[in-house]
Write a protein that holds these residues in place. Structure first.
Motif, PDB file in Angstrom:
ATOM      1  N   THR A  40       0.832  -1.208   0.000  1.00 40.66           N
ATOM      2  CA  THR A  40       0.000   0.000   0.000  1.00 40.66           C
ATOM      3  C   THR A  40       0.862   1.251   0.000  1.00 40.66           C
ATOM      4  O   THR A  40       0.528   2.260  -0.632  1.00 40.66           O
ATOM      5  CB  THR A  40      -0.921   0.022   1.237  1.00 40.66           C
ATOM      6  OG1 THR A  40      -1.652  -1.195   1.307  1.00 40.66           O
ATOM      7  CG2 THR A  40      -1.906   1.177   1.163  1.00 40.66           C
ATOM      8  N   ALA A  66       1.883   3.291  -3.308  1.00 38.76           N
ATOM      9  CA  ALA A  66       1.011   4.269  -3.939  1.00 38.76           C
ATOM     10  C   ALA A  66       0.693   5.437  -3.020  1.00 38.76           C
ATOM     11  O   ALA A  66       0.568   6.573  -3.483  1.00 38.76           O
ATOM     12  CB  ALA A  66      -0.293   3.588  -4.374  1.00 38.76           C
ATOM     13  N   MET A  67       0.565   5.185  -1.731  1.00 35.19           N
ATOM     14  CA  MET A  67      -0.063   6.174  -0.863  1.00 35.19           C
ATOM     15  C   MET A  67       0.834   6.787   0.209  1.00 35.19           C
ATOM     16  O   MET A  67       0.404   7.696   0.909  1.00 35.19           O
ATOM     17  CB  MET A  67      -1.280   5.533  -0.172  1.00 35.19           C
ATOM     18  CG  MET A  67      -2.410   5.239  -1.140  1.00 35.19           C
ATOM     19  SD  MET A  67      -2.972   6.759  -1.948  1.00 35.19           S
ATOM     20  CE  MET A  67      -3.968   6.103  -3.274  1.00 35.19           C
ATOM     21  N   VAL A 125      -6.119   4.796   1.499  1.00 31.30           N
ATOM     22  CA  VAL A 125      -6.037   3.338   1.308  1.00 31.30           C
ATOM     23  C   VAL A 125      -7.311   2.797   0.667  1.00 31.30           C
ATOM     24  O   VAL A 125      -7.261   1.810  -0.083  1.00 31.30           O
ATOM     25  CB  VAL A 125      -5.738   2.607   2.638  1.00 31.30           C
ATOM     26  CG1 VAL A 125      -4.372   3.011   3.172  1.00 31.30           C
ATOM     27  CG2 VAL A 125      -6.810   2.859   3.681  1.00 31.30           C
ATOM     28  N   SER A 160      -6.905   3.455  -3.028  1.00 29.82           N
ATOM     29  CA  SER A 160      -5.895   2.544  -3.558  1.00 29.82           C
ATOM     30  C   SER A 160      -6.460   1.141  -3.729  1.00 29.82           C
ATOM     31  O   SER A 160      -6.179   0.453  -4.722  1.00 29.82           O
ATOM     32  CB  SER A 160      -4.678   2.519  -2.632  1.00 29.82           C
ATOM     33  OG  SER A 160      -3.652   1.713  -3.159  1.00 29.82           O
ATOM     34  N   ASN A 211      -6.584  -0.879  -7.215  1.00 33.47           N
ATOM     35  CA  ASN A 211      -5.877  -2.155  -7.322  1.00 33.47           C
ATOM     36  C   ASN A 211      -6.785  -3.219  -7.931  1.00 33.47           C
ATOM     37  O   ASN A 211      -6.361  -4.032  -8.751  1.00 33.47           O
ATOM     38  CB  ASN A 211      -5.409  -2.616  -5.939  1.00 33.47           C
ATOM     39  CG  ASN A 211      -3.974  -2.231  -5.655  1.00 33.47           C
ATOM     40  OD1 ASN A 211      -3.102  -2.394  -6.494  1.00 33.47           O
ATOM     41  ND2 ASN A 211      -3.721  -1.719  -4.474  1.00 33.47           N
ATOM     42  N   ALA A 216      -1.147   9.251  -7.448  1.00 31.83           N
ATOM     43  CA  ALA A 216      -1.292   8.111  -6.542  1.00 31.83           C
ATOM     44  C   ALA A 216      -2.319   7.126  -7.073  1.00 31.83           C
ATOM     45  O   ALA A 216      -2.154   5.901  -6.958  1.00 31.83           O
ATOM     46  CB  ALA A 216      -1.697   8.588  -5.147  1.00 31.83           C
ATOM     47  N   ALA A 217      -3.391   7.657  -7.670  1.00 34.26           N
ATOM     48  CA  ALA A 217      -4.394   6.783  -8.280  1.00 34.26           C
ATOM     49  C   ALA A 217      -3.778   5.991  -9.428  1.00 34.26           C
ATOM     50  O   ALA A 217      -4.046   4.790  -9.591  1.00 34.26           O
ATOM     51  CB  ALA A 217      -5.572   7.620  -8.783  1.00 34.26           C
ATOM     52  N   SER A 272      -1.666   3.172  -8.010  1.00 33.62           N
ATOM     53  CA  SER A 272      -2.515   2.086  -7.514  1.00 33.62           C
ATOM     54  C   SER A 272      -3.027   1.233  -8.663  1.00 33.62           C
ATOM     55  O   SER A 272      -3.062   0.001  -8.587  1.00 33.62           O
ATOM     56  CB  SER A 272      -3.693   2.665  -6.725  1.00 33.62           C
ATOM     57  OG  SER A 272      -3.256   3.328  -5.570  1.00 33.62           O
ATOM     58  N   HIS A 294      -0.185  -0.800  -9.886  1.00 32.83           N
ATOM     59  CA  HIS A 294       0.120  -1.878  -8.951  1.00 32.83           C
ATOM     60  C   HIS A 294      -0.811  -3.066  -9.166  1.00 32.83           C
ATOM     61  O   HIS A 294      -0.386  -4.230  -9.127  1.00 32.83           O
ATOM     62  CB  HIS A 294      -0.002  -1.362  -7.513  1.00 32.83           C
ATOM     63  CG  HIS A 294       0.390  -2.360  -6.481  1.00 32.83           C
ATOM     64  ND1 HIS A 294      -0.543  -3.128  -5.802  1.00 32.83           N
ATOM     65  CD2 HIS A 294       1.593  -2.731  -5.994  1.00 32.83           C
ATOM     66  CE1 HIS A 294       0.089  -3.919  -4.948  1.00 32.83           C
ATOM     67  NE2 HIS A 294       1.371  -3.707  -5.045  1.00 32.83           N
ATOM     68  N   THR A 298      -4.918  -4.143   0.695  1.00 33.55           N
ATOM     69  CA  THR A 298      -4.581  -2.734   0.519  1.00 33.55           C
ATOM     70  C   THR A 298      -5.422  -1.852   1.413  1.00 33.55           C
ATOM     71  O   THR A 298      -4.932  -0.888   2.015  1.00 33.55           O
ATOM     72  CB  THR A 298      -4.783  -2.330  -0.955  1.00 33.55           C
ATOM     73  OG1 THR A 298      -3.948  -3.137  -1.780  1.00 33.55           O
ATOM     74  CG2 THR A 298      -4.445  -0.870  -1.178  1.00 33.55           C
ATOM     75  N   GLN A 351       5.508   9.892  -7.694  1.00 36.74           N
ATOM     76  CA  GLN A 351       4.434   8.962  -8.024  1.00 36.74           C
ATOM     77  C   GLN A 351       4.203   8.864  -9.528  1.00 36.74           C
ATOM     78  O   GLN A 351       3.921   7.791 -10.049  1.00 36.74           O
ATOM     79  CB  GLN A 351       3.150   9.393  -7.312  1.00 36.74           C
ATOM     80  CG  GLN A 351       3.226   9.168  -5.812  1.00 36.74           C
ATOM     81  CD  GLN A 351       2.086   9.839  -5.074  1.00 36.74           C
ATOM     82  OE1 GLN A 351       1.596  10.891  -5.471  1.00 36.74           O
ATOM     83  NE2 GLN A 351       1.669   9.240  -3.976  1.00 36.74           N
TER      84      GLN A 351
END
Length: 415
Positions: A27, A30-31, A46, A49, A53, A181-182, A185, A188, A232, A259
């Motif tokens: 986790t 990404a965050m 989270v 994320s 995911n 960040a999105a 995720s 990921h 996550t 990111q």
């Protein structure tokens, strides 16, 4: 046949448990910077994320194919071997989570599978060229590429924004952090969720349930996506603290650059089937962001521990996987013994984590005894950041503050 069916079921459940640990272990990728800079509240971060995911798990199967068809020989693998390899990966994931080290879940999985295969079948069942080309080379190159790209991106970001209104630029960077960040995720999900899909597919092939060289069935994709999303959502708060606060002092502009660079690297690797470590990519990007800002600081002691964990992951998980395979090869009692020992190890690690719990309420607090504040103040005194940069980008709750002159000397002496 009933025995094989039951064993395959155990392997599938174990694979989903690994996928769950992969979720909360990664986790932070990404965050961590989004949470540490205050761009999003921890629980909101989270949750976002986790959803992305899950979506990312449906976008590609290239990495799953690399694992199910490329790393080890499908014809020589039995469900017991896959079970043993997963045990090695899970134990190493939990140990590094307890230490707060963002090690590679991917390499833990590869190490566990390779170690179990070598111990049970021999080195001939491991595709050495595929391991080198699709695991080892990306492991070395990815964090370096992501770090260098982020150094340049961070410097460019500060240069372009040097004449803008500080308050407006801070708001813009935080919005950019949420978007980037999105993207991380989503990336990921396209990479890490597929690793579990590949393992389950390998188990189904080894048990004769599906034909060799098959792609993951839809129910495998759905279950793997849900498992990593749930992990996550629970949040790997210990590793989020390390990556967000313990590695470098990251501000919104740096977080956005880190990111974005990481997401592009991960998505590119997923497209070509490289099962790289998102942890190493994101860690390299965070270090690059720390070096890219004038006056920024990377905590090299923490970075050194991380790199050491990266180097140990493949052999350590491999040794655990090999030991588990040798025991599982003894028959039903051996498989049962591996399961009991694995549950005991996981329970002991969880109990140890409760002595100093880290959760969403204290994830942004600096760890006790962290000397980085003194180092940061000293380096910033020599090479100060651009005027207003520390003020405009740092959240109100940032734990990093200039040390008073009267206390700087004693602190440095203590360190």
């Amino acid at each position: 046949m009933e025995h094989i069916t039951l064993l395959i079921g155990i392997v599938i459940v174990t694979a989903l448990v690994f996928d769950f640990t992969n979720g909360f272990h990664d986790t932070a990728n990404a965050m961590a910077t989004t949470i540490s800079t205050g761009a999003l509240r921890p629980k909101v971060a989270v949750a976002m994320s986790a959803v992305l995911n899950l979506v990312g798990a449906f976008l590609s199967v290239e990495v799953a194919a690399t694992i199910s068809k490329g790393i080890v020989d499908e014809s020589g693998i039995r469900p017991e071997i896959i079970f043993a390899g997963l045990v090695g990966a899970i134990v190493w994931n939990l140990l590094t989570w307890l230490a707060g080290l963002p090690s590679s879940s991917s390499h833990a999985l590869f190490g566990g599978l390779i170690g179990a295969t070598v111990a049970s079948v021999g080195t001939g069942a491991v595709h050495g060229e595929a391991v080198v080309m699709k695991v080892l080379i990306p492991a070395v190159a990815a964090p370096i590429v992501a770090g260098l790209a982020t150094v340049l991106a961070t410097r460019l970001t500060y240069r372009l924004a040097r004449n803008t209104d500080p308050e407006a630029s801070a708001t813009g960077y935080r919005a950019g952090q949420i978007a980037s960040a999105a993207l991380v995720s989503l990336a990921h999900g396209t990479n890490d969720a597929q690793k579990t899909m590949g393992v389950i597919t390998l188990a189904l092939v080894s048990g004769g349930v599906i034909a060799p060289h098959s792609d993951p069935p839809m129910w495998v994709i759905v279950s793997a996506g849900l498992a990593i999303a749930l992990g996550t959502y629970l949040g790997g708060w210990r590793i989020i603290r390390t990556l967000g606060k313990g590695l470098a002092d990251i501000q919104p502009a740096q977080g956005f650059a880190a990111q974005t660079g990481a997401a592009v690297t991960i998505l590119a690797s997923s497209h070509i089937g490289f099962a790289l470590s998102t942890t190493q990519v994101c860690s390299g990007a965070v270090m690059g962001a720390g070096m890219g800002r004038k006056g920024g600081v990377v905590r090299w002691s923490t970075a050194g521990r991380m790199v050491a964990a990266w180097g140990l992951t493949l052999p350590a998980a491999g040794l655990v996987g090999a030991g588990a395979a040798l025991l599982a090869d003894q028959g039903d009692w051996g498989v049962t013994a591996v399961a009991v020992l694995a549950l005991g190890a996981c329970g002991a690690i969880w109990a140890a984590s409760r002595r100093k719990p880290v959760d969403s309420s204290n994830v942004n607090e600096a760890e006790a005894g962290e000397p980085a504040g003194v180092v940061t103040a000293a380096i910033q005194a020599v090479a100060p950041p651009p005027a207003g940069a520390l003020h405009q980008d740092a959240p109100a709750t940032s734990p990093v503050a200039p040390a008073p002159a009267a206390t700087a000397a004693p602190a440095a002496t203590t360190a």
